[in-house]
Design an enzyme around this catalytic site. Structure first.
Site, PDB file in Angstrom:
ATOM      1  N   ASP A 143      50.741  34.014  69.420  1.00 28.70           N
ATOM      2  CA  ASP A 143      50.343  35.425  69.344  1.00 28.70           C
ATOM      3  C   ASP A 143      51.527  36.379  69.302  1.00 28.70           C
ATOM      4  OD1 ASP A 143      47.683  34.589  69.445  1.00 28.70           O
ATOM      5  OD2 ASP A 143      47.700  34.582  71.643  1.00 28.70           O
ATOM      6  N   LYS A 198      52.871  36.633  64.231  1.00 28.66           N
ATOM      7  CA  LYS A 198      53.281  35.865  63.042  1.00 28.66           C
ATOM      8  C   LYS A 198      52.516  36.317  61.801  1.00 28.66           C
ATOM      9  CE  LYS A 198      51.959  32.137  65.190  1.00 28.66           C
ATOM     10  NZ  LYS A 198      51.687  32.688  66.542  1.00 28.66           N
ATOM     11  N   GLY A 199      51.199  36.556  62.007  1.00 33.38           N
ATOM     12  CA  GLY A 199      50.355  36.954  60.866  1.00 33.38           C
ATOM     13  C   GLY A 199      50.875  38.230  60.228  1.00 33.38           C
ATOM     14  N   LYS A 200      51.213  39.202  61.045  1.00 32.51           N
ATOM     15  CA  LYS A 200      51.728  40.467  60.508  1.00 32.51           C
ATOM     16  C   LYS A 200      53.037  40.233  59.742  1.00 32.51           C
ATOM     17  CE  LYS A 200      54.478  44.277  61.144  1.00 32.51           C
ATOM     18  NZ  LYS A 200      54.788  45.623  61.562  1.00 32.51           N
ATOM     19  N   GLY A 213      44.707  32.527  65.664  1.00 32.59           N
ATOM     20  CA  GLY A 213      43.970  33.748  65.358  1.00 32.59           C
ATOM     21  C   GLY A 213      44.973  34.842  65.086  1.00 32.59           C
ATOM     22  N   HIS A 214      44.952  35.377  63.880  1.00 34.87           N
ATOM     23  CA  HIS A 214      45.915  36.418  63.516  1.00 34.87           C
ATOM     24  C   HIS A 214      45.174  37.693  63.168  1.00 34.87           C
ATOM     25  CE1 HIS A 214      48.319  32.863  63.264  1.00 34.87           C
ATOM     26  NE2 HIS A 214      47.728  32.447  62.164  1.00 34.87           N
ATOM     27  N   ARG A 256      43.948   6.638  63.365  1.00 39.10           N
ATOM     28  CA  ARG A 256      43.552   6.075  62.067  1.00 39.10           C
ATOM     29  C   ARG A 256      42.042   5.918  61.896  1.00 39.10           C
ATOM     30  NH1 ARG A 256      47.852   1.338  62.564  1.00 39.10           N
ATOM     31  NH2 ARG A 256      46.795   1.365  64.552  1.00 39.10           N
ATOM     32  N   GLN A 308      50.510  28.919  66.312  1.00 37.84           N
ATOM     33  CA  GLN A 308      50.867  28.707  67.725  1.00 37.84           C
ATOM     34  C   GLN A 308      52.320  29.147  67.973  1.00 37.84           C
ATOM     35  OE1 GLN A 308      48.914  25.773  66.183  1.00 37.84           O
ATOM     36  NE2 GLN A 308      47.408  27.300  66.699  1.00 37.84           N
ATOM     37  N   VAL A 345      41.106  34.671  69.238  1.00 38.39           N
ATOM     38  CA  VAL A 345      40.128  33.586  69.047  1.00 38.39           C
ATOM     39  C   VAL A 345      39.112  33.556  70.175  1.00 38.39           C
ATOM     40  CG1 VAL A 345      39.859  31.079  68.875  1.00 38.39           C
ATOM     41  CG2 VAL A 345      41.749  32.195  67.719  1.00 38.39           C
ATOM     42  N   THR A 346      39.588  33.618  71.418  1.00 47.74           N
ATOM     43  CA  THR A 346      38.675  33.393  72.540  1.00 47.74           C
ATOM     44  C   THR A 346      38.429  34.649  73.373  1.00 47.74           C
ATOM     45  OG1 THR A 346      40.549  32.738  73.894  1.00 47.74           O
ATOM     46  CG2 THR A 346      39.365  30.969  72.773  1.00 47.74           C
ATOM     47  N   GLY A 347      39.177  35.707  73.124  1.00 45.35           N
ATOM     48  CA  GLY A 347      39.008  36.935  73.894  1.00 45.35           C
ATOM     49  C   GLY A 347      39.553  36.829  75.316  1.00 45.35           C
ATOM     50  N   ARG A 401      45.555  37.541  78.182  1.00 51.01           N
ATOM     51  CA  ARG A 401      46.843  36.846  78.120  1.00 51.01           C
ATOM     52  C   ARG A 401      47.671  37.235  79.339  1.00 51.01           C
ATOM     53  NH1 ARG A 401      47.501  39.082  72.005  1.00 51.01           N
ATOM     54  NH2 ARG A 401      46.199  37.568  70.940  1.00 51.01           N
TER      55      ARG A 401
HETATM   56  P1  GDP Z   1      49.742  35.826  65.716  1.00 49.53           P
HETATM   57  O1  GDP Z   1      48.714  34.850  66.142  1.00 49.53           O
HETATM   58  O2  GDP Z   1      51.131  35.393  66.026  1.00 49.53           O
HETATM   59  O3  GDP Z   1      49.591  36.220  64.272  1.00 49.53           O
HETATM   60  O4  GDP Z   1      49.512  37.146  66.579  1.00 49.53           O
HETATM   61  P2  GDP Z   1      48.105  37.832  66.929  1.00 49.53           P
HETATM   62  O5  GDP Z   1      47.534  38.425  65.704  1.00 49.53           O
HETATM   63  O6  GDP Z   1      47.246  36.893  67.702  1.00 49.53           O
HETATM   64  O7  GDP Z   1      48.563  38.944  67.956  1.00 49.53           O
HETATM   65  C1  GDP Z   1      49.501  39.929  67.611  1.00 49.53           C
HETATM   66  C2  GDP Z   1      48.813  41.315  67.689  1.00 49.53           C
HETATM   67  O8  GDP Z   1      49.818  42.315  67.671  1.00 49.53           O
HETATM   68  C3  GDP Z   1      47.932  41.639  66.498  1.00 49.53           C
HETATM   69  O9  GDP Z   1      46.848  42.426  66.948  1.00 49.53           O
HETATM   70  C4  GDP Z   1      48.839  42.464  65.576  1.00 49.53           C
HETATM   71  O10 GDP Z   1      48.119  43.370  64.764  1.00 49.53           O
HETATM   72  C5  GDP Z   1      49.646  43.201  66.575  1.00 49.53           C
HETATM   73  N1  GDP Z   1      51.031  43.546  66.198  1.00 49.53           N
HETATM   74  C6  GDP Z   1      51.920  42.847  65.465  1.00 49.53           C
HETATM   75  N2  GDP Z   1      53.133  43.455  65.454  1.00 49.53           N
HETATM   76  C7  GDP Z   1      52.989  44.573  66.218  1.00 49.53           C
HETATM   77  C8  GDP Z   1      53.892  45.596  66.645  1.00 49.53           C
HETATM   78  O11 GDP Z   1      55.070  45.599  66.331  1.00 49.53           O
HETATM   79  N3  GDP Z   1      53.383  46.574  67.471  1.00 49.53           N
HETATM   80  C9  GDP Z   1      52.077  46.586  67.868  1.00 49.53           C
HETATM   81  N4  GDP Z   1      51.679  47.583  68.664  1.00 49.53           N
HETATM   82  N5  GDP Z   1      51.210  45.637  67.494  1.00 49.53           N
HETATM   83  C10 GDP Z   1      51.660  44.633  66.692  1.00 49.53           C
HETATM   84  P1  IMO Z   2      48.232  31.649  67.260  1.00 49.12           P
HETATM   85  O1  IMO Z   2      48.511  30.964  65.967  1.00 49.12           O
HETATM   86  C1  IMO Z   2      48.103  31.391  71.618  1.00 49.12           C
HETATM   87  C2  IMO Z   2      47.039  27.485  73.316  1.00 49.12           C
HETATM   88  C3  IMO Z   2      45.737  27.447  74.092  1.00 49.12           C
HETATM   89  C4  IMO Z   2      46.030  26.352  75.089  1.00 49.12           C
HETATM   90  C5  IMO Z   2      46.864  25.361  74.271  1.00 49.12           C
HETATM   91  C6  IMO Z   2      46.057  24.195  73.694  1.00 49.12           C
HETATM   92  O2  IMO Z   2      47.200  32.715  67.187  1.00 49.12           O
HETATM   93  O3  IMO Z   2      49.492  32.107  67.897  1.00 49.12           O
HETATM   94  P2  IMO Z   2      44.355  24.000  71.653  1.00 49.12           P
HETATM   95  O4  IMO Z   2      43.057  24.704  71.373  1.00 49.12           O
HETATM   96  O5  IMO Z   2      45.390  24.208  70.598  1.00 49.12           O
HETATM   97  O6  IMO Z   2      44.177  22.552  71.982  1.00 49.12           O
HETATM   98  O7  IMO Z   2      44.918  24.694  72.998  1.00 49.12           O
HETATM   99  O8  IMO Z   2      47.442  26.113  73.210  1.00 49.12           O
HETATM  100  N1  IMO Z   2      46.939  28.012  71.933  1.00 49.12           N
HETATM  101  C7  IMO Z   2      47.318  29.244  71.573  1.00 49.12           C
HETATM  102  N2  IMO Z   2      47.792  30.271  72.301  1.00 49.12           N
HETATM  103  N3  IMO Z   2      47.998  31.505  70.284  1.00 49.12           N
HETATM  104  C8  IMO Z   2      47.555  30.484  69.530  1.00 49.12           C
HETATM  105  O9  IMO Z   2      47.567  30.508  68.172  1.00 49.12           O
HETATM  106  C9  IMO Z   2      47.156  29.291  70.181  1.00 49.12           C
HETATM  107  N4  IMO Z   2      46.656  28.117  69.743  1.00 49.12           N
HETATM  108  C10 IMO Z   2      46.542  27.336  70.821  1.00 49.12           C
HETATM  109  O10 IMO Z   2      45.470  28.679  74.702  1.00 49.12           O
HETATM  110  O11 IMO Z   2      46.849  26.843  76.111  1.00 49.12           O
HETATM  111 MG    MG Z   3      47.154  34.738  67.552  1.00 48.32          MG
END
Ligand code: GDP
Ligand code: IMO
Ligand code: MG
Length: 443
Positions: A15, A18-20, A42-43, A144, A224, A308-310, A313
């Site tokens: 989190d 990365k998506g951004k 979840g991005h 396998r 991740q 993803v799960t709400g 953090r």
């Molecule tokens: P990812 O899983 O690594 O793609 O990250 P997530 O999407 O789960 O969480 C990052 C959150 O931060 C998202 O809601 C983005 O829209 C937001 N975000 C990304 N970069 C920035 C930033 O520089 N500032 C703020 N305020 N939000 C950001």
């Molecule tokens: P993104 O790509 C944050 C964490 C789970 C748990 C562990 C194992 O959005 O950054 P799993 O379901 O993979 O077997 O869970 O990894 N986890 C994440 N935490 N961001 C994620 O993905 C995650 N994907 C898995 O919370 O601790």
């Molecule tokens: Mg995420």
């Protein structure tokens, strides 16, 4: 210097944004390739006043140019993949089979895997998984007996493999007095879904080889974070795939000849995405966690709840011990620092620079980290970084903080993000600027 291949990975516990960052870098990419994980990712992407939620489809989908590959290292829940594709098409994006390819070697997540995930979490050691069946699906793959995307195209073969897979898992269900999801239901739902996914399935592992021999510009997207890597993260509190840059080479796969063809400097630039502070969701140690008003304030300002799960953090100051470890293991060239703006308004901003009594090069396993007492260094706080996109417009203390991160991790500051949108991004590295043909460093 131009570079054709960038591998982005999360440099913390997921989190990081990365998506951004992948969306930002995608504008001029030919391919965006997801190389591990599944719908545990979840991005959230905020582009042109719209919000997109992505889990499996590469984050290059919003940009017009790149083709997209869900690579061989990914595990796919066919139902959630079809749902995601449908949502994106409804949002007006191009997700045709000509644009999106899905490796035939990618693993399939079945309803039984989700139930096994739940059983492990409730009756075994709790990891705090996302409940998406990721671990059990990867176990079946290396055992396998897994089913791969290509296998779905042969219904008779699929049913035989499914039966064998069920036979393997039945004793676990029997032990706990539980019944697995009926096999007939899985077969029936696959009969519905497979025709929709079939046109996307890509049989050739050479897809990227050909593209890269033609000098395609490829962005590899990790999910991740490095501290959740199955081998080098805080095992067993990790995900079930390799999340470090090396995995891009096998989980794409990438062309080894392209890797060899570097002229000057690195040809596969490895970019670690990190927040300006730390968060972690699920179980497992996080030494710089703050169980106080400051931790709460970061969580509130940053709205730190999982996509993803709400789940809430856990929050704390950035952990440079962990980041140094990740920078070395991942061979990171540069950092993309996100969410600087969330730290606006703090009197002081902390950085975890060491753990008491732990040598600088110590291996960071779960045991070391669960006992680690953080040593914090404090920087003067700052304000007003939200949506700033030029280095010289950042407050001086914020610049000092950012420079410290780069020096301490022996990487360059490649990108800094000050808000969720594309516009609130600054490009500080020539390599990044050349890749996305953006040069706001010099404006
Ligand atoms: P990812 O899983 O690594 O793609 O990250 P997530 O999407 O789960 O969480 C990052 C959150 O931060 C998202 O809601 C983005 O829209 C937001 N975000 C990304 N970069 C920035 C930033 O520089 N500032 C703020 N305020 N939000 C950001
Ligand atoms: P993104 O790509 C944050 C964490 C789970 C748990 C562990 C194992 O959005 O950054 P799993 O379901 O993979 O077997 O869970 O990894 N986890 C994440 N935490 N961001 C994620 O993905 C995650 N994907 C898995 O919370 O601790
Ligand atoms: Mg995420």
């Amino acid at each position: 210097m131009t570079i054709n291949n960038i591998i982005t990975v999360g440099a913390q516990w997921g989190d990081e944004g990365k998506g951004k960052i992948v969306d930002f870098l995608s504008a001029e990419a030919d391919w965006v390739v997801r190389f591990q994980g599944g719908a545990n990712a979840g991005h959230t992407l905020c582009v042109d006043d719209k919000v997109y939620k992505l889990s499996l489809v590469p984050s290059g989908v919003i940009a017009k140019k790149p083709k997209l590959l869900v690579g061989s290292g990914v595990v796919i829940d066919p139902e959630s993949m079809v749902d995601e594709i449908t949502r994106l098409i409804e949002a007006g994006l191009s997700v045709s089979p000509e644009r999106l390819r899905v490796s035939a070697v990618a693993g399939v997540i079945l309803p039984i895997h989700k139930m096994l995930d739940e059983i492990r979490e409730t009756k075994g050691r709790k990891i705090g998984t996302t409940g998406r069946g990721i671990g059990p699906a990867y176990e079946d793959r290396v055992g396998r007996r897994g089913i791969r995307m290509g296998d779905l195209l042969d219904p008779a073969g699929f049913e035989a493999s499914l039966e064998a897979l069920y036979q393997h898992h039945l004793p676990v269900f029997a032990y706990f007095g539980l019944t697995p999801p009926p096999m007939e239901d899985t077969i029936a739902s696959m009969q519905q879904i497979v025709p929709r996914l079939a046109p996307y399935i890509e049989p050739s592992p050479y897809l990227m080889f050909h593209a890269q021999l033609n000098n395609a510009r490829v962005l590899y997207e990790g999910a991740q974070g490095a501290m959740l890597d199955v081998d080098y993260g805080t095992y067993p509190y990790v995900t079930s795939s390799s999340t470090l840059p090396a995995q891009a080479l096998m989980g794409g796969p990438a062309s080894w000849s392209a890797l060899d063809r570097h002229e000057k400097g690195p040809h596969f630039y490895r970019l670690g995405v990190t927040k300006a502070y730390s968060t972690r969701v699920g179980e497992g140690p996080m030494p710089s966690q703050l169980d106080d008003a400051i931790g709460e304030s970061i969580a509130t300002k940053g709205a730190e709840f999982g996509t993803v799960t709400g789940r809430a953090r856990r929050c704390g100051w950035i952990d440079l011990v962990a980041l140094r470890y990740v920078a070395r293991l991942g061979g990171l060239h540069g950092l993309a620092v996100t969410r600087l703006d969330i730290l606006d308004g703090f009197e002081q901003v902390g950085v975890c620079v060491g753990y008491e009594g732990v040598p600088r090069d110590c291996v960071l396993d779960a045991q070391v980290m669960s006992q680690a007492k953080p040593i914090f260094r404090y920087f003067e706080g700052w304000d007003g970084t939200a949506n700033v996109r030029h280095w010289h417009l950042l407050p001086k203390p914020a610049r000092k903080f950012l420079e410290f991160l780069a020096v301490e991790t022996s990487t360059e500051l490649a990108l800094v993000s000050t808000g969720p949108t594309r516009e609130s991004t600054m490009v500080l590295s020539d390599v990044m600027g050349a890749f996305c043909r953006t040069t706001n460093k010099y404006e």
